[in-house]
Design a protein around this motif. Structure first.
Motif, PDB file in Angstrom:
ATOM      1  N   PRO A 265       7.049  -1.807 -14.994  1.00  0.00           N
ATOM      2  CA  PRO A 265       5.962  -1.918 -13.993  1.00  0.00           C
ATOM      3  C   PRO A 265       4.752  -1.881 -14.666  1.00  0.00           C
ATOM      4  O   PRO A 265       4.609  -1.572 -15.958  1.00  0.00           O
ATOM      5  N   GLU A 266       3.534  -2.477 -14.147  1.00  0.00           N
ATOM      6  CA  GLU A 266       2.217  -2.578 -14.894  1.00  0.00           C
ATOM      7  C   GLU A 266       1.921  -0.931 -15.148  1.00  0.00           C
ATOM      8  O   GLU A 266       1.094  -0.523 -15.902  1.00  0.00           O
ATOM      9  N   THR A 267       2.063  -0.158 -14.086  1.00  0.00           N
ATOM     10  CA  THR A 267       1.469   1.052 -14.250  1.00  0.00           C
ATOM     11  C   THR A 267       2.346   1.889 -15.633  1.00  0.00           C
ATOM     12  O   THR A 267       1.600   3.150 -15.877  1.00  0.00           O
ATOM     13  N   ALA A 268       3.078   1.426 -15.957  1.00  0.00           N
ATOM     14  CA  ALA A 268       3.976   2.084 -17.452  1.00  0.00           C
ATOM     15  C   ALA A 268       2.630   1.823 -18.455  1.00  0.00           C
ATOM     16  O   ALA A 268       2.523   2.728 -19.434  1.00  0.00           O
ATOM     17  N   GLN A 269       2.155   0.550 -18.365  1.00  0.00           N
ATOM     18  CA  GLN A 269       0.918   0.440 -19.427  1.00  0.00           C
ATOM     19  C   GLN A 269      -0.299   1.375 -19.518  1.00  0.00           C
ATOM     20  O   GLN A 269      -0.684   1.865 -20.326  1.00  0.00           O
ATOM     21  N   THR A 270      -0.441   1.464 -18.082  1.00  0.00           N
ATOM     22  CA  THR A 270      -1.603   2.514 -17.816  1.00  0.00           C
ATOM     23  C   THR A 270      -1.382   4.092 -18.223  1.00  0.00           C
ATOM     24  O   THR A 270      -2.257   4.521 -18.839  1.00  0.00           O
TER      25      THR A 270
ATOM     26  N   THR B 166       7.031  -2.931  -4.031  1.00  0.00           N
ATOM     27  CA  THR B 166       5.851  -2.229  -3.617  1.00  0.00           C
ATOM     28  C   THR B 166       6.114  -1.499  -2.452  1.00  0.00           C
ATOM     29  O   THR B 166       6.796  -1.876  -1.364  1.00  0.00           O
ATOM     30  N   GLY B 167       5.632  -0.188  -2.391  1.00  0.00           N
ATOM     31  CA  GLY B 167       6.140   0.645  -1.482  1.00  0.00           C
ATOM     32  C   GLY B 167       5.042   0.610  -0.243  1.00  0.00           C
ATOM     33  O   GLY B 167       4.400  -0.158   0.100  1.00  0.00           O
ATOM     34  N   VAL B 168       5.654   1.468   0.778  1.00  0.00           N
ATOM     35  CA  VAL B 168       4.690   1.421   2.173  1.00  0.00           C
ATOM     36  C   VAL B 168       3.250   1.631   1.904  1.00  0.00           C
ATOM     37  O   VAL B 168       2.373   1.039   2.558  1.00  0.00           O
ATOM     38  N   GLN B 169       2.748   2.631   0.795  1.00  0.00           N
ATOM     39  CA  GLN B 169       1.525   2.790   1.147  1.00  0.00           C
ATOM     40  C   GLN B 169       0.900   1.632   0.243  1.00  0.00           C
ATOM     41  O   GLN B 169      -0.289   1.180   0.663  1.00  0.00           O
ATOM     42  N   GLY B 170       1.430   0.736  -0.521  1.00  0.00           N
ATOM     43  CA  GLY B 170       0.567  -0.295  -1.329  1.00  0.00           C
ATOM     44  C   GLY B 170       0.667  -1.269  -0.237  1.00  0.00           C
ATOM     45  O   GLY B 170      -0.344  -2.337  -0.412  1.00  0.00           O
ATOM     46  N   ILE B 171       1.670  -1.534   0.551  1.00  0.00           N
ATOM     47  CA  ILE B 171       1.468  -2.530   1.514  1.00  0.00           C
ATOM     48  C   ILE B 171       0.449  -2.485   2.492  1.00  0.00           C
ATOM     49  O   ILE B 171      -0.216  -3.267   2.758  1.00  0.00           O
ATOM     50  N   ALA B 172       0.259  -1.141   2.972  1.00  0.00           N
ATOM     51  CA  ALA B 172      -0.776  -0.537   3.881  1.00  0.00           C
ATOM     52  C   ALA B 172      -2.066  -1.203   3.262  1.00  0.00           C
ATOM     53  O   ALA B 172      -2.819  -1.319   3.873  1.00  0.00           O
ATOM     54  N   PHE B 173      -2.407  -0.670   2.211  1.00  0.00           N
ATOM     55  CA  PHE B 173      -3.481  -1.007   1.299  1.00  0.00           C
ATOM     56  C   PHE B 173      -3.921  -2.338   1.268  1.00  0.00           C
ATOM     57  O   PHE B 173      -5.019  -2.752   1.738  1.00  0.00           O
ATOM     58  N   CYS B 174      -2.919  -3.026   0.770  1.00  0.00           N
ATOM     59  CA  CYS B 174      -3.143  -4.571   0.504  1.00  0.00           C
ATOM     60  C   CYS B 174      -3.388  -5.309   1.837  1.00  0.00           C
ATOM     61  O   CYS B 174      -4.303  -6.196   1.960  1.00  0.00           O
TER      62      CYS B 174
ATOM     63  N   THR C 273      -5.149  -7.811 -12.290  1.00  0.00           N
ATOM     64  CA  THR C 273      -5.046  -6.394 -12.511  1.00  0.00           C
ATOM     65  C   THR C 273      -5.431  -5.954 -11.340  1.00  0.00           C
ATOM     66  O   THR C 273      -6.071  -6.417 -10.284  1.00  0.00           O
ATOM     67  N   GLY C 274      -4.951  -4.534 -10.885  1.00  0.00           N
ATOM     68  CA  GLY C 274      -5.168  -3.820  -9.733  1.00  0.00           C
ATOM     69  C   GLY C 274      -4.791  -2.354  -9.988  1.00  0.00           C
ATOM     70  O   GLY C 274      -4.294  -1.785 -11.022  1.00  0.00           O
ATOM     71  N   PRO C 275      -5.241  -1.425  -8.834  1.00  0.00           N
ATOM     72  CA  PRO C 275      -4.747  -0.006  -9.048  1.00  0.00           C
ATOM     73  C   PRO C 275      -3.393   0.312  -9.023  1.00  0.00           C
ATOM     74  O   PRO C 275      -2.569  -0.632  -8.541  1.00  0.00           O
ATOM     75  N   ASP C 276      -3.021   1.543  -9.305  1.00  0.00           N
ATOM     76  CA  ASP C 276      -1.575   1.899  -9.092  1.00  0.00           C
ATOM     77  C   ASP C 276      -1.452   2.158  -7.653  1.00  0.00           C
ATOM     78  O   ASP C 276      -1.824   3.144  -7.063  1.00  0.00           O
ATOM     79  N   LEU C 277      -0.617   1.478  -6.728  1.00  0.00           N
ATOM     80  CA  LEU C 277      -0.274   1.497  -5.535  1.00  0.00           C
ATOM     81  C   LEU C 277       0.583   2.640  -4.954  1.00  0.00           C
ATOM     82  O   LEU C 277       0.533   3.062  -3.931  1.00  0.00           O
ATOM     83  N   ALA C 278       1.278   3.035  -5.891  1.00  0.00           N
ATOM     84  CA  ALA C 278       2.270   4.226  -5.751  1.00  0.00           C
ATOM     85  C   ALA C 278       1.544   5.600  -5.975  1.00  0.00           C
ATOM     86  O   ALA C 278       2.174   6.628  -5.766  1.00  0.00           O
ATOM     87  N   GLY C 279       0.469   5.628  -6.762  1.00  0.00           N
ATOM     88  CA  GLY C 279      -0.087   6.776  -7.005  1.00  0.00           C
ATOM     89  C   GLY C 279      -0.687   7.667  -5.746  1.00  0.00           C
ATOM     90  O   GLY C 279      -0.596   7.556  -4.632  1.00  0.00           O
ATOM     91  N   TYR C 280      -1.591   8.760  -6.143  1.00  0.00           N
ATOM     92  CA  TYR C 280      -2.271   9.484  -5.115  1.00  0.00           C
ATOM     93  C   TYR C 280      -3.091   8.653  -4.278  1.00  0.00           C
ATOM     94  O   TYR C 280      -4.186   7.742  -5.083  1.00  0.00           O
ATOM     95  N   GLU C 281      -3.022   8.895  -3.011  1.00  0.00           N
ATOM     96  CA  GLU C 281      -3.749   8.063  -2.203  1.00  0.00           C
ATOM     97  C   GLU C 281      -5.359   7.979  -2.402  1.00  0.00           C
ATOM     98  O   GLU C 281      -6.057   7.074  -2.055  1.00  0.00           O
ATOM     99  N   GLY C 282      -5.785   9.430  -2.615  1.00  0.00           N
ATOM    100  CA  GLY C 282      -7.177   9.674  -2.836  1.00  0.00           C
ATOM    101  C   GLY C 282      -7.805   8.828  -3.856  1.00  0.00           C
ATOM    102  O   GLY C 282      -9.042   8.211  -3.887  1.00  0.00           O
ATOM    103  N   ARG C 283      -6.996   8.373  -5.096  1.00  0.00           N
ATOM    104  CA  ARG C 283      -7.579   7.523  -5.891  1.00  0.00           C
ATOM    105  C   ARG C 283      -7.650   6.163  -5.405  1.00  0.00           C
ATOM    106  O   ARG C 283      -8.878   5.313  -5.644  1.00  0.00           O
ATOM    107  N   LEU C 284      -6.911   5.526  -4.224  1.00  0.00           N
ATOM    108  CA  LEU C 284      -7.039   4.494  -3.885  1.00  0.00           C
ATOM    109  C   LEU C 284      -8.407   4.415  -2.877  1.00  0.00           C
ATOM    110  O   LEU C 284      -9.075   3.462  -3.028  1.00  0.00           O
ATOM    111  N   CYS C 285      -8.585   5.636  -2.121  1.00  0.00           N
ATOM    112  CA  CYS C 285      -9.766   5.577  -1.393  1.00  0.00           C
ATOM    113  C   CYS C 285     -10.975   5.586  -2.292  1.00  0.00           C
ATOM    114  O   CYS C 285     -12.003   4.972  -2.027  1.00  0.00           O
ATOM    115  N   ASP C 286     -11.065   6.212  -3.625  1.00  0.00           N
ATOM    116  CA  ASP C 286     -12.118   6.272  -4.361  1.00  0.00           C
ATOM    117  C   ASP C 286     -12.539   4.933  -4.713  1.00  0.00           C
ATOM    118  O   ASP C 286     -13.883   4.660  -5.156  1.00  0.00           O
TER     119      ASP C 286
END
Length: 727
Positions: A355-360, A492-500, A454-467
């Motif tokens: 996954p892309e997040t591994a590079q991050t 893509t998990g539920v949080q990522g689906i909700a965000f996108c 590119t884009g953010p980590d959709l499975a990480g802490y939701e506060g980072r997505l809000c930021d």
């Protein structure tokens, strides 16, 4: 009759004593909020409670204040005994709060966390000449362990602790030995009693079942050993590599018995695993394999060909925490140069489609390692050092020694830091400043190309997505493609689906293809509970329903039928939020009836305002403005909605105004300055802006503000000071 606590009859609990002292506080320019209820759960809630109290009591808004919230209340047990430090939060002038709190009530002390931290209240305890508490003094023992467990230095490669004094080491071994011996004694007694009992053959299985049931009920007390307490004594010992093989083996035995088949469920396992690896215990690898990726940090701290192979397997399988350990172990065993190690691992991640997040994750550990290995310079400006990680990230974007996926991750990480680097280069020596500016220029040349896709980590802490939500106030074609690709990605998990989906829908970019991509998943995955209280987006099934209704998609009927069912219960409070899709007057009336009923608002007023704006073909700000002073509409909800709908192409669904968010700050400014609005509506925007952390606690705003942004914010507020005073 026993009450379950050890206090003498008539003795006050810690909570009651602290409350009694708390009621004596307050005075000139300082106030304290009443002890919390569950409604004051966060620091944001505390600041809102303070503003409400000031308004009700006619207290000046620039009064300093202190409080604790419901999460801090966890410092007390059910009987009111203080079992940990009580964090006291505050607002206003730090010196005024310090003086107002004083030294604390008799028998307690207050530790000042400084202008950027909280105050901490704890009991005063007695210690002997070696600084050690009596073993039966639970508070003193806790304070000692907390002190010994605090690192004096921490890097990506190692953590250092102050050495133990001989007395401290002896005390810890004695306490741990007492626990282990007590467990052995209990086991022996139990065995003797069981052997002596004349258990009828037919009752043997029943007796075994009863024993198993008791063991299941007390899984942290295997063989009579109090495992949580044992872990607290083992931890500071193993931090200094002082656990003995006998102690380690006995802890392992108790751990395995209490947590058979679920070793990771015991929170205190880490020092035991470190000791097993350090002592080359034959069972160490079996334990590590059962723990899984959670064991990555321990394996990295004890690098070997076997640990390297296990970490690599986990990392390539998409377990981001293992990437850090893999990098550290790889450097220790094969490639000391951090850039070459990162290149090798990045290429492997790409080859195995990780996954892309591994590079991050790899980028994060690389840049931290590079900065930590910079030779220290006593003459260097410490403020300048703060820019070094940011500058390193910029340089990675154009470093040909790194593969493109890693450079793309660096370009994304550097997106919010370029302006800060430009400001900070003036603190660097001339030659370094010129080199830094050149690095910025090179980054800006390649930025757009690297950021595409590119884009953010959709499975990480939701506060980072809000930021970072403010980055998506407008969507580029590349953004739209990335969001759609993520929706179509089964991983893509539920949080990522909700965000996108929320972003695509709000901007009018969602299509029938997005619905089709989610159809295979909606019944099994999207019907699960997912809390969105602290997010800028709604539950994905709410948004999907709105989209299906707007597009008159065939699945809309199935979705509505599901929402109409009585279960699951989680959906009932948010069902009406689906009325934003294909709105009509009947839906508007049903929503308004709910709002007028005074029931808990979880986005209902926001939905009604947006719905009404669509029906009336008007801006939602003008709809919200008309509700000011309307009976039954709660002010704090309306104020949040007024700010949240300032841009109808990206409404903010957070349950309250997020005081550290760029998005909420900008919307508050826009409402305050909108010439279409009444003075009352603009005053709401101005107050929200003046209460925002940009002005009150700028260090807590994320992403971090530049000095120029902060100066502009203060100038903006100062220019409107007259309006605030008049209001």
């Amino acid at each position: 009759m026993s009450t379950g606590n050890s206090r003498a009859a008539g003795q006050r609990s810690d909570l009651s004593r602290i409350k009694k002292w708390w009621r004596t506080l307050g005075g000139d320019r300082f106030a304290v909020l009443p002890p919390p209820t569950r409604s004051r759960y966060t620091q944001s809630d505390g600041h809102e409670d303070a503003a409400e109290m000031f308004a009700v009591r006619g207290i000046s808004t620039d009064t300093s204040f202190a409080y604790w919230h419901w999460q801090s209340q966890d410092a007390f047990d059910r009987s009111g005994e203080l079992t940990g430090e009580l964090y006291l939060h505050w607002g206003g002038d730090h010196a005024t709060v310090t003086a107002g709190l004083g030294e604390g009530p008799d028998g307690y002390r207050i530790v000042n966390g400084g202008p950027q931290g909280a105050f901490r209240l704890d009991k005063v305890t007695a210690v002997d000449a070696d600084g050690l508490p009596a073993p039966e003094d639970t508070t003193g023992v806790r304070q000692l362990i907390d002190r010994l467990d605090k690192p004096r230095r921490q890097t990506t490669r190692e953590t250092e602790y102050e050495p133990l004094t001989p007395a401290e080491e002896r005390w810890l071994h004695d306490r741990l030995g007492d626990l282990l011996d007590r467990g052995r004694s209990t086991t022996a007694t139990t065995a003797t009693t069981t052997d002596a009992a004349a258990t009828p053959p037919g009752a043997a299985r029943t007796a075994e079942a009863a024993t198993a049931a008791r063991t299941a009920e007390t899984t942290d007390n295997s063989q009579g050993i109090d495992l949580p307490t044992a872990a607290r004594f083992a931890s500071p010992l193993e931090h200094r590599q002082k656990l003995t093989p006998d102690e380690t083996a006995r802890l392992l035995s108790a751990w395995r018995e209490a947590y058979a088949g679920r070793l990771a469920a015991w929170r205190g396992w880490r020092p035991v695993l470190h000791a097993l690896l350090r002592q080359e215990h034959p069972d160490a690898w079996e334990v590590a394999a059962e723990l899984g990726v959670e064991a990555s940090y321990a394996l990295a701290a004890h690098p070997s060909p076997r640990s390297l192979d296990l970490l690599r397997t986990w990392a390539l399988a998409g377990n981001d925490p293992a990437v850090r350990g893999w990098f550290l172990a790889h450097r220790a065993l094969r490639e000391p140069d951090p850039l070459q190690a990162a290149r090798t691992l990045s290429e492997e991640l790409t080859a195995h489609s990780a996954p892309e997040t591994a590079q991050t994750s790899l980028l994060n550990v690389l840049r931290t390692a590079a900065v930590e290995e910079r030779p220290p310079s006593p003459d260097r400006d410490t403020a300048a050092d703060a820019v070094l990680p940011l500058l390193a990230t910029l340089r990675y974007t154009t470093d040909d020694r790194l593969p493109r996926p890693l450079r793309a991750a660096a370009a994304y990480a550097a997106r919010d830091t370029v302006a800060r680097v430009r400001e900070a280069v003036g603190r660097l020596p001339d030659a370094e400043a010129a080199d830094a500016l050149a690095a910025v220029d090179r980054y800006e040349t390649v930025r757009d190309d690297l950021l595409a896709g590119t884009g953010p980590d959709l499975a990480g802490y939701e506060g980072r997505l809000c930021d970072l939500y403010h980055h998506y106030r407008t969507l580029s074609p590349a953004d739209v493609r990335w969001l759609r690709d993520r929706l179509a990605d089964p991983s893509t998990g539920v949080q990522g689906i909700a965000f996108c989906l929320e972003l695509l829908y709000a901007h009018g970019e969602a299509t029938g293809d997005d619905i089709e991509a989610l159809l295979p998943r909606w019944k099994k995955e999207l019907t699960k509970q997912y809390r969105t209280t602290y997010t800028e987006w709604r539950h994905p099934l709410t948004t999907l329903t709105c989209l299906a209704l707007d597009l008159d998609h065939p699945v809309a009927a199935d979705l509505l039928a599901w929402w109409a069912k009585p279960k699951p219960l989680w959906k009932n409070p948010v069902r009406l939020l689906t009325h934003l899709g294909a709105p009509d007057e009947a839906k508007a009336a049903e929503l308004w009836e709910f709002i007028a009923s005074g029931q808990h608002d979880t986005g209902h007023l926001m939905t009604w305002v947006l719905l009404r704006a669509r029906l009336d073909s008007t801006h939602p700000l003008l709809v919200a403005e008309r509700l000011i002073g309307v009976p039954g509409v709660r002010d704090h909800v309306l104020h949040r909605v007024l700010i949240g709908v300032a841009d109808p192409a990206q409404p903010l669904w957070h349950y309250a105004i997020d005081p550290r968010s760029h998005s909420w700050w900008r919307r508050a400014q826009e409402v305050a300055d909108d010439p279409r609005l009444s003075d009352a509506a603009r005053a709401i925007g101005l107050k929200a802006a003046r209460d925002h952390y940009v002005l009150r606690h700028p260090d807590q705003v994320r992403p971090a503000l530049t000095e120029g942004e902060l100066a502009a914010a203060r100038a903006w507020a100062e220019a409107r000071a007259g309006r605030a005073a008049a209001g």
